[in-house]
Design an enzyme around this catalytic site. Sequence first.
Site, short mmCIF file in Angstrom:
data_model
loop_
_atom_site.label_atom_id
_atom_site.label_comp_id
_atom_site.label_asym_id
_atom_site.label_seq_id
_atom_site.Cartn_x
_atom_site.Cartn_y
_atom_site.Cartn_z
N HIS A 142 0.82 -1.22 0.00
CA HIS A 142 0.00 0.00 0.00
C HIS A 142 0.85 1.27 0.00
O HIS A 142 0.36 2.35 -0.26
CB HIS A 142 -0.92 0.02 1.23
CG HIS A 142 -2.02 -1.00 1.13
ND1 HIS A 142 -3.32 -0.66 0.79
CD2 HIS A 142 -2.00 -2.34 1.27
CE1 HIS A 142 -4.05 -1.77 0.76
NE2 HIS A 142 -3.28 -2.79 1.04
N ASP A 153 3.65 9.33 -0.41
CA ASP A 153 2.47 8.53 -0.07
C ASP A 153 2.26 7.50 -1.16
O ASP A 153 2.42 7.82 -2.34
CB ASP A 153 1.24 9.45 0.03
CG ASP A 153 0.30 9.02 1.15
OD1 ASP A 153 0.18 7.81 1.39
OD2 ASP A 153 -0.32 9.91 1.77
P1 ADQ Z 1 -3.12 5.79 4.87
O1 ADQ Z 1 -1.71 6.18 5.11
O2 ADQ Z 1 -3.94 5.49 6.06
O3 ADQ Z 1 -3.23 4.55 3.87
P2 ADQ Z 1 -4.97 7.31 3.04
O4 ADQ Z 1 -4.82 6.62 1.74
O5 ADQ Z 1 -5.11 8.78 2.92
O6 ADQ Z 1 -3.75 7.04 4.05
O7 ADQ Z 1 -6.25 6.71 3.74
C1 ADQ Z 1 -6.79 7.21 4.94
C2 ADQ Z 1 -8.23 6.74 5.04
O8 ADQ Z 1 -8.66 6.81 6.39
C3 ADQ Z 1 -9.19 7.57 4.22
O9 ADQ Z 1 -10.15 6.75 3.62
C4 ADQ Z 1 -9.82 8.49 5.25
O10 ADQ Z 1 -11.12 8.94 4.95
C5 ADQ Z 1 -9.84 7.60 6.45
N1 ADQ Z 1 -9.79 8.42 7.65
C6 ADQ Z 1 -8.95 9.40 7.93
N2 ADQ Z 1 -9.24 9.95 9.13
C7 ADQ Z 1 -10.28 9.28 9.58
C8 ADQ Z 1 -11.05 9.34 10.75
N3 ADQ Z 1 -10.79 10.24 11.67
N4 ADQ Z 1 -12.04 8.47 10.90
C9 ADQ Z 1 -12.31 7.56 9.96
N5 ADQ Z 1 -11.62 7.45 8.83
C10 ADQ Z 1 -10.63 8.29 8.64
C11 ADQ Z 1 -2.29 3.62 3.28
C12 ADQ Z 1 -1.20 4.26 2.43
C13 ADQ Z 1 -1.82 5.14 1.38
C14 ADQ Z 1 -2.82 4.34 0.54
C15 ADQ Z 1 -3.78 3.55 1.41
C16 ADQ Z 1 -4.63 2.58 0.59
O11 ADQ Z 1 -0.31 5.00 3.25
O12 ADQ Z 1 -0.84 5.71 0.54
O13 ADQ Z 1 -3.57 5.23 -0.28
O14 ADQ Z 1 -3.10 2.80 2.40
O15 ADQ Z 1 -3.87 1.76 -0.20
#
Ligand code: ADQ
Length: 486
Positions: free
Chosen positions: A156, A364
């Site tokens: 990821h 990211d």
């Molecule tokens: P993350 O580093 O966690 O994911 P991201 O892809 O932005 O980063 O996903 C975060 C998710 O968590 C989003 O769907 C967001 O809506 C949700 N989220 C954030 N804050 C929240 C909260 N307070 N309550 C509930 N949900 C919340 C890792 C990798 C990324 C990659 C993803 C998926 O680091 O680069 O995009 O996996 O592969």
Amino acid sequence: MSRLVVVSNRVPLPEKGAQAGGLATALQPLLEREGGVWFGWSGTIAAKAAEQPARISHAGRVTYATIDLTRAEHDGYYANFANGVLWPLLHSLPEMMRFDRSDAETYFETNARFADRLLPLLQDEDLVWVHDYHFLPLPALLRARGVTNPVGFFLHIPFPSPEILALAPPAGKLITALLQADVIGFQTISDLGNFAAAATTFAGARQIGAELLEIDGRRVRLGVFPAEIDAPDFAAAALRAARSPTVERLRRSLGGQSLILGVDRLDPTKGLVQRLAGYRRFLETETSWHRRVVFLQIAPVSRQDVASYQALRAELSQLAGEINSECGDPDWTPLRLITRGGPRTTLAGYMRAARIGLVTPLRDGMNLVAKEYVAAQDPEDPGVLILSRFAGAARQLDAALLVNPNDPDAIAEAIARALAMDHRERQTRWRAMWQAIVENSPLDWGFGFLRALQQGGGKRSAHAAPAITPRAKPSLPVHTPSNAIN
Ligand code: ADQ
């Protein structure tokens, strides 16, 4: 007809509620629809390693199978090696890495314990899909235990150049072990290219096609599978949430000021310190915007058992205090920093209310928040996405204002430009980004990977472990995704 077995460090057990994090966002829709087994850590630290099998629970069509970690496993495998070495290194931030050989040893040993506990759950026809940097050695550990099922692996997060990877002493061992998977998926083509280079450099693999490696007479298929969101669904949630009392309260509190919004786990890779520096530079240079803009950064605390994350939390609180005390006025607080999360639907409503989505990770894998911000916008009056050019999402969302997240002046200029952007340009940019995400979905992403696994990972010759899972097999239909990517 195969059953899906997903392995990830954290398992979103229904009783634990929603967790902030991209892996669950990406995977949950697939598991909920297809059914299968989701295996990993329970999130609990136990006094001593349990000899019992994985704990099983069921919800809908999903069987959750989890094990506890001991304190030593948690510290060595999870906090110190996975999050203290691999996470920064794979994000090309080696200066954040803290290596200790005993942590690496615990990482391999804990992976072996996961393999031991997974083994009795596997059935002959299962497709095994392993996720992320916590489990790089798992494919080899499963093979060593006689597992001949197709094993896929998806990363990821980004994959760095071989020179950076080499900074972790067990790099060669990790890559060699991972190459026991049949299919290895990445978020972007540059991650795939870096991995192919590492596989040839450290493990003696030969690249025999753009997405094909050969090692010890075996073929390993590589592929690019960008993680996706369900954009129409998120758009509908944002529209509903925008009318909710919580979002209405936020809107009222703005009193007509423009909202800049950041939503990230509180993590060093998300560029939060640099982002605050950029906002501060904006406040210092664009004084005409004072009292007309508010920056809300929602950064739910994450991995607080890792020292660098605690330090980051303290640093952000201090910076936020400085910005408000030095740039604010008695009647105006320019920055709101919230370190608690909230329901994803409420976040969707906040995103819709924001004139600017500020998404500036240092690096990211993908960044689903950027896609969610686009999906949440009102098509008639969309906001502007400011996006790090080092997020995987920048490849699809190149109509955003792309910035270098290390450059506070670039962030400040982008904020000023976004606030001044006319309606036509906002709509043109938003439409291009919407087009880039609307046809995709987490289901297509998952099926795209599994199709590659079914095609690329035929059953190996030896016999699989005996099947002792009590559940009947749900079927995994062969589905043709609308956006086959690799
Ligand atoms: P993350 O580093 O966690 O994911 P991201 O892809 O932005 O980063 O996903 C975060 C998710 O968590 C989003 O769907 C967001 O809506 C949700 N989220 C954030 N804050 C929240 C909260 N307070 N309550 C509930 N949900 C919340 C890792 C990798 C990324 C990659 C993803 C998926 O680091 O680069 O995009 O996996 O592969």
